[in-house]
Design a protein around this motif. Structure first.
Motif, PDB file in Angstrom:
ATOM      1  N   LEU A  70       0.881  -1.284   0.242  1.00  0.00           N
ATOM      2  CA  LEU A  70      -0.094   0.192   0.077  1.00  0.00           C
ATOM      3  C   LEU A  70       1.280   1.584   0.146  1.00  0.00           C
ATOM      4  O   LEU A  70       0.943   2.121  -0.450  1.00  0.00           O
ATOM      5  N   ARG A  71       1.964   1.314   0.568  1.00  0.00           N
ATOM      6  CA  ARG A  71       2.629   1.985   1.165  1.00  0.00           C
ATOM      7  C   ARG A  71       3.271   2.599  -0.913  1.00  0.00           C
ATOM      8  O   ARG A  71       3.718   3.336  -0.730  1.00  0.00           O
ATOM      9  N   ARG A  72       3.720   1.988  -1.268  1.00  0.00           N
ATOM     10  CA  ARG A  72       4.621   1.343  -2.106  1.00  0.00           C
ATOM     11  C   ARG A  72       3.849   2.103  -3.281  1.00  0.00           C
ATOM     12  O   ARG A  72       3.958   2.883  -3.683  1.00  0.00           O
ATOM     13  N   SER A  73       2.559   1.587  -3.307  1.00  0.00           N
ATOM     14  CA  SER A  73       1.728   2.890  -4.300  1.00  0.00           C
ATOM     15  C   SER A  73       1.590   3.682  -3.911  1.00  0.00           C
ATOM     16  O   SER A  73       1.201   4.754  -4.774  1.00  0.00           O
ATOM     17  N   GLN A  74       0.977   4.056  -2.480  1.00  0.00           N
ATOM     18  CA  GLN A  74       1.157   5.916  -2.291  1.00  0.00           C
ATOM     19  C   GLN A  74       2.266   6.227  -2.943  1.00  0.00           C
ATOM     20  O   GLN A  74       1.749   7.724  -3.447  1.00  0.00           O
ATOM     21  N   ILE A  75       3.446   6.124  -2.799  1.00  0.00           N
ATOM     22  CA  ILE A  75       4.814   6.753  -3.405  1.00  0.00           C
ATOM     23  C   ILE A  75       4.818   7.007  -5.306  1.00  0.00           C
ATOM     24  O   ILE A  75       4.948   8.382  -5.675  1.00  0.00           O
ATOM     25  N   GLU A  76       3.881   6.112  -5.033  1.00  0.00           N
ATOM     26  CA  GLU A  76       4.603   5.867  -6.835  1.00  0.00           C
ATOM     27  C   GLU A  76       3.134   6.606  -6.987  1.00  0.00           C
ATOM     28  O   GLU A  76       3.491   7.430  -8.368  1.00  0.00           O
ATOM     29  N   MET A  77       1.790   6.811  -6.826  1.00  0.00           N
ATOM     30  CA  MET A  77       0.484   7.989  -7.148  1.00  0.00           C
ATOM     31  C   MET A  77       1.008   9.202  -7.076  1.00  0.00           C
ATOM     32  O   MET A  77       1.455  10.155  -8.056  1.00  0.00           O
ATOM     33  N   ALA A  78       1.882   9.347  -5.747  1.00  0.00           N
ATOM     34  CA  ALA A  78       2.222  10.515  -5.608  1.00  0.00           C
ATOM     35  C   ALA A  78       3.473  11.334  -6.517  1.00  0.00           C
ATOM     36  O   ALA A  78       3.463  12.670  -6.756  1.00  0.00           O
ATOM     37  N   SER A  79       4.302  10.462  -6.940  1.00  0.00           N
ATOM     38  CA  SER A  79       5.579  11.091  -7.488  1.00  0.00           C
ATOM     39  C   SER A  79       5.006  10.606  -9.093  1.00  0.00           C
ATOM     40  O   SER A  79       4.957  11.414  -9.836  1.00  0.00           O
ATOM     41  N   ARG A  80       3.879  10.271  -9.909  1.00  0.00           N
ATOM     42  CA  ARG A  80       2.841  10.502 -11.275  1.00  0.00           C
ATOM     43  C   ARG A  80       2.191  11.399 -10.961  1.00  0.00           C
ATOM     44  O   ARG A  80       2.340  12.181 -11.754  1.00  0.00           O
ATOM     45  N   ALA A  81       1.525  12.356 -10.178  1.00  0.00           N
ATOM     46  CA  ALA A  81       1.093  13.532  -9.737  1.00  0.00           C
ATOM     47  C   ALA A  81       2.516  14.739  -9.797  1.00  0.00           C
ATOM     48  O   ALA A  81       1.853  15.682 -10.345  1.00  0.00           O
ATOM     49  N   GLN A  82       3.256  14.369  -9.452  1.00  0.00           N
ATOM     50  CA  GLN A  82       3.728  15.627  -9.335  1.00  0.00           C
ATOM     51  C   GLN A  82       4.380  15.333 -10.253  1.00  0.00           C
ATOM     52  O   GLN A  82       4.787  16.437 -11.111  1.00  0.00           O
ATOM     53  N   TRP A  83       4.925  14.776 -11.530  1.00  0.00           N
ATOM     54  CA  TRP A  83       5.582  14.364 -12.551  1.00  0.00           C
ATOM     55  C   TRP A  83       3.754  14.798 -13.850  1.00  0.00           C
ATOM     56  O   TRP A  83       4.915  15.705 -14.875  1.00  0.00           O
ATOM     57  N   LEU A  84       2.579  14.538 -13.607  1.00  0.00           N
ATOM     58  CA  LEU A  84       2.011  15.421 -14.356  1.00  0.00           C
ATOM     59  C   LEU A  84       1.656  16.776 -14.503  1.00  0.00           C
ATOM     60  O   LEU A  84       1.930  17.503 -14.918  1.00  0.00           O
ATOM     61  N   ALA A  85       2.174  16.901 -12.829  1.00  0.00           N
ATOM     62  CA  ALA A  85       1.857  18.792 -12.437  1.00  0.00           C
ATOM     63  C   ALA A  85       2.956  19.641 -12.915  1.00  0.00           C
ATOM     64  O   ALA A  85       2.810  20.965 -13.651  1.00  0.00           O
ATOM     65  N   THR A  86       4.457  18.885 -13.235  1.00  0.00           N
ATOM     66  CA  THR A  86       5.235  19.422 -14.219  1.00  0.00           C
ATOM     67  C   THR A  86       4.783  19.765 -15.395  1.00  0.00           C
ATOM     68  O   THR A  86       5.256  19.817 -16.175  1.00  0.00           O
ATOM     69  N   GLU A  87       4.586  19.105 -15.888  1.00  0.00           N
ATOM     70  CA  GLU A  87       4.298  18.194 -17.772  1.00  0.00           C
ATOM     71  C   GLU A  87       2.614  19.013 -17.600  1.00  0.00           C
ATOM     72  O   GLU A  87       3.676  20.352 -18.828  1.00  0.00           O
TER      73      GLU A  87
END
Length: 90
Positions: A70-87
């Motif tokens: 669960l924690r790994r999936s939270q970290i991955e989702m946060a990373s994707r959200a940060q990448w998307l915000a940057t894009e």
């Protein structure tokens, strides 16, 4: 009830991870991992890159592994959200 901690591994965990991997007849994680501790003792680890979970076969760890996943999936989702915000900001 035991005290449970989920955290990222550090270089000071290498020895404990090697011992845990030996108990589980597995290889130590290469690179960063999430660790589950009970009462300050590492009982499970989940690599953040590739690789399988390692866990103490003499301890009940199924629920701890679920917490690590669960924690790994939270970290991955946060990373994707940060990448998307940057894009989007480009």
């Amino acid at each position: 009830m035991k005290n449970i901690t989920v955290r990222r591994s550090t270089s000071t965990d290498l020895g404990a991870l090697a011992r845990l991997a030996a108990l589980d007849s597995a290889s130590s994680p290469r690179g960063p991992a999430l660790i589950a501790e009970t009462d300050a003792r590492i009982v499970a680890a989940l690599p953040l890159g590739s690789g399988r979970v390692i866990a103490d076969p003499f301890e009940p760890t199924q629920e701890l592994v679920a917490l690590l996943e669960l924690r790994r999936s939270q970290i991955e989702m946060a990373s994707r959200a940060q990448w998307l915000a940057t894009e989007v900001a480009k």
